[in-house]
Each structure stands twice: as structure tokens, then as C-alpha cells.
Design a protein around this motif. Structure first.
Motif, PDB file in Angstrom:
ATOM      1  N   PRO A  39     -35.579 -10.250  12.663  1.00 58.03           N
ATOM      2  CA  PRO A  39     -37.009 -10.413  12.410  1.00 58.03           C
ATOM      3  C   PRO A  39     -37.859  -9.234  12.907  1.00 58.03           C
ATOM      4  N   LEU A  40     -37.381  -8.518  13.893  1.00 54.14           N
ATOM      5  CA  LEU A  40     -38.133  -7.368  14.421  1.00 54.14           C
ATOM      6  C   LEU A  40     -37.745  -6.048  13.772  1.00 54.14           C
ATOM      7  N   LEU A  41     -36.474  -5.896  13.448  1.00 55.65           N
ATOM      8  CA  LEU A  41     -35.971  -4.598  13.013  1.00 55.65           C
ATOM      9  C   LEU A  41     -35.816  -4.430  11.505  1.00 55.65           C
ATOM     10  N   SER A  42     -35.883  -5.502  10.751  1.00 53.81           N
ATOM     11  CA  SER A  42     -35.621  -5.397   9.306  1.00 53.81           C
ATOM     12  C   SER A  42     -36.487  -4.355   8.591  1.00 53.81           C
ATOM     13  N   PRO A  43     -37.774  -4.183   8.966  1.00 47.27           N
ATOM     14  CA  PRO A  43     -38.550  -3.137   8.277  1.00 47.27           C
ATOM     15  C   PRO A  43     -38.029  -1.715   8.543  1.00 47.27           C
ATOM     16  N   PHE A  44     -37.305  -1.557   9.649  1.00 43.64           N
ATOM     17  CA  PHE A  44     -36.805  -0.232  10.033  1.00 43.64           C
ATOM     18  C   PHE A  44     -35.286  -0.130   9.899  1.00 43.64           C
ATOM     19  N   ALA A  45     -34.665  -1.127   9.287  1.00 42.60           N
ATOM     20  CA  ALA A  45     -33.202  -1.242   9.263  1.00 42.60           C
ATOM     21  C   ALA A  45     -32.516  -0.002   8.699  1.00 42.60           C
ATOM     22  N   SER A  46     -33.034   0.564   7.625  1.00 43.59           N
ATOM     23  CA  SER A  46     -32.358   1.712   7.012  1.00 43.59           C
ATOM     24  C   SER A  46     -32.360   2.917   7.949  1.00 43.59           C
ATOM     25  N   TRP A  47     -33.398   3.069   8.739  1.00 45.99           N
ATOM     26  CA  TRP A  47     -33.487   4.167   9.695  1.00 45.99           C
ATOM     27  C   TRP A  47     -32.618   3.881  10.916  1.00 45.99           C
ATOM     28  N   ILE A  48     -32.707   2.671  11.448  1.00 41.40           N
ATOM     29  CA  ILE A  48     -31.965   2.275  12.649  1.00 41.40           C
ATOM     30  C   ILE A  48     -30.464   2.259  12.393  1.00 41.40           C
ATOM     31  N   LEU A  49     -30.083   1.950  11.173  1.00 41.48           N
ATOM     32  CA  LEU A  49     -28.682   1.867  10.779  1.00 41.48           C
ATOM     33  C   LEU A  49     -27.896   3.119  11.180  1.00 41.48           C
ATOM     34  N   PHE A  50     -28.501   4.252  11.030  1.00 40.57           N
ATOM     35  CA  PHE A  50     -27.850   5.513  11.386  1.00 40.57           C
ATOM     36  C   PHE A  50     -28.293   6.018  12.767  1.00 40.57           C
ATOM     37  N   ALA A  51     -29.514   5.692  13.147  1.00 41.55           N
ATOM     38  CA  ALA A  51     -30.068   6.212  14.400  1.00 41.55           C
ATOM     39  C   ALA A  51     -29.333   5.683  15.626  1.00 41.55           C
ATOM     40  N   ILE A  52     -29.028   4.392  15.670  1.00 44.04           N
ATOM     41  CA  ILE A  52     -28.418   3.809  16.870  1.00 44.04           C
ATOM     42  C   ILE A  52     -27.017   4.378  17.125  1.00 44.04           C
ATOM     43  N   PRO A  53     -26.085   4.334  16.160  1.00 42.63           N
ATOM     44  CA  PRO A  53     -24.768   4.923  16.455  1.00 42.63           C
ATOM     45  C   PRO A  53     -24.843   6.418  16.778  1.00 42.63           C
ATOM     46  N   THR A  54     -25.717   7.138  16.091  1.00 39.30           N
ATOM     47  CA  THR A  54     -25.879   8.568  16.355  1.00 39.30           C
ATOM     48  C   THR A  54     -26.394   8.791  17.770  1.00 39.30           C
ATOM     49  N   LEU A  55     -27.397   8.015  18.160  1.00 40.10           N
ATOM     50  CA  LEU A  55     -27.957   8.122  19.503  1.00 40.10           C
ATOM     51  C   LEU A  55     -26.921   7.777  20.564  1.00 40.10           C
TER      52      LEU A  55
END
Length: 144
Positions: A39-55
Motif C-alpha cells: 500500500p505504501l510502495l506500489s506507486p514507486f514499485a518500478s523504481w524500487i524494484l531495481f533500487a533496493i537490490p542495487t543499494l
């Protein structure tokens, strides 16, 4: 002994972040679905999808390089605080809480997850305190 604890904490964080990143990448579709359900991250999911593992991988690399270790520890601390705050907010204000963690960590209950994260937050704080202020001396100590 101080250096041993510092090195051990950094190694634990490196293992945690590499394991988490690889798990997310190996289970990429599942990770993508779970982020999309948040509910919090779905608007940013496409960005977070790659950002978290990369980070997570970048932080692990920072922890390996003695001159950049303080940055890596501060980033580790910050990321774990953010993950913990995210879980708390979802548990408090959402009826549905998807877990977008990878691997074995996904099997933890939410209480265990918060305890796990708090444990790593404390470890990062301890490591930051233990980190020698002079990186040159630290590099020489760890080489011998």
C-alpha cells in the motif's frame, strides 16, 4: 578485540545484504508482485524494484573498502531503520502487509522481523562507534 567485533559486524552486514539482494533477484517476479501489492510502495514499485537490490550490493561493497566503511555503516544503519519503519507503519496502518524480503528472511513473523532488524540496527550503531577515527591506522591494523 575491538577490530574483531567491527570486522564481524561488517561481515554480517555484507552477508545479509548480498543474500537479500541475490534472493530478490532470483525471485524477481515474486519481488515485483509483492512490491506492487504494497500500500505504501506500489506507486514507486518500478523504481524500487531495481533500487533496493542495487543499494544492498553497493552498501556491501562500501563495507568491504576500509576507506568507505563509515559510509557503508551509516547507509546500513539508515536502510535498516527505513525497513523497520516501513514494517511498523504497515503493521499499524494497513490491513495487508506483503513481505518483499528475500529468501529465509521472508519466513520470519512480523515480530521476529522487527527484532531481527533492531538487532542489525544496534550492530550498525556499535560498529560506527568502534570504527577508528583514523582510517589509515585502521587499514594498517587490519592488514597485519
Amino acid at each position: 578485540m575491538q577490530i574483531f567485533f567491527l570486522e564481524s559486524i561488517c561481515l554480517l552486514y555484507i552477508l545479509l545484504f548480498v543474500y537479500a539482494a541475490v534472493s530478490k533477484l532470483l525471485e524477481f517476479e515474486n519481488f515485483k508482485i509483492q512490491l506492487g501489492q504494497s500500500p505504501l510502495l506500489s506507486p514507486f514499485a518500478s523504481w524500487i524494484l531495481f533500487a533496493i537490490p542495487t543499494l544492498e550490493i553497493i552498501i556491501a561493497i562500501l563495507l568491504l573498502i576500509h576507506k568507505l566503511r563509515l559510509i557503508g555503516l551509516l547507509a546500513s544503519y539508515t536502510l535498516m531503520v527505513l525497513f523497520t519503519a516501513y514494517i511498523y507503519i504497515l503493521l499499524k496502518y494497513s490491513s495487508f502487509v506483503p513481505c518483499s524480503c528475500g529468501g529465509v528472511i521472508q519466513k520470519l513473523s512480523w515480530s521476529q522481523h522487527i527484532i531481527f532488524n533492531c538487532f542489525f540496527i544496534v550492530l550498525a550503531g556499535i560498529a560506527i562507534i568502534l570504527l577508528p577515527k583514523n582510517n589509515e591506522n585502521y587499514s594498517q591494523i587490519t592488514k597485519s
